[in-house]
Write an enzyme that holds these catalytic residues in place. Sequence first.
Site, PDB file in Angstrom:
ATOM      1  CB  CYS A 116      -0.868  -0.043   1.264  1.00 40.14           C
ATOM      2  SG  CYS A 116      -1.908   1.397   1.560  1.00 40.14           S
ATOM      3  N   GLY A 117       0.378   2.320  -0.525  1.00 38.73           N
ATOM      4  CA  GLY A 117       1.120   3.576  -0.468  1.00 38.73           C
ATOM      5  C   GLY A 117       1.385   4.027   0.957  1.00 38.73           C
TER       6      GLY A 117
END
Length: 159
Positions: free
Chosen positions: A36-37
């Site tokens: 995930c970012g």
Amino acid sequence: MSEFYKQSINTLQGQELNLSELEGKVVLIVNTASQCGLTPQYEGLQALHEQYSDQGLVIIGCPCNQFGEQEPGSEKEIEGGCLINYGVSFTMSEKVDVNGKNSHPLFVYLRKQLPGVLGSRIKWNFTKFLIGKDGQPIKRFAPTTKPQAIEAHIKKSLA
């Protein structure tokens, strides 16, 4: 006894963790994802763990694959990635669902106690729930809230 302490969750290694064992501690529960970012938040969570675990903070990361399938790996892959990439030494749970009919009971409880922007649903990876020493949920933090930004809340809860 708080409802929180009646909950349990399995660790990434498959061992049951009864949350009653955490009575008297401040607990931060975070649904996590390794692709995930927001994954770099592991670094901030680890820093909080290193700074405050001796004072009674327990962090539990709960891998979840419900948001963009950003946690596709097995338990071994998750464990290796967290350790190798971020040096995570706080407790990680088994992979869980945090929304929907297969939600882990702990997240059903947390969502009910601390609703967020989307009502009782969890919006995205890295939603954080702070639980007081008495087992009462204190505050829910948005996925984009960096771990350092909740440090004051943790310090106040530990006092």
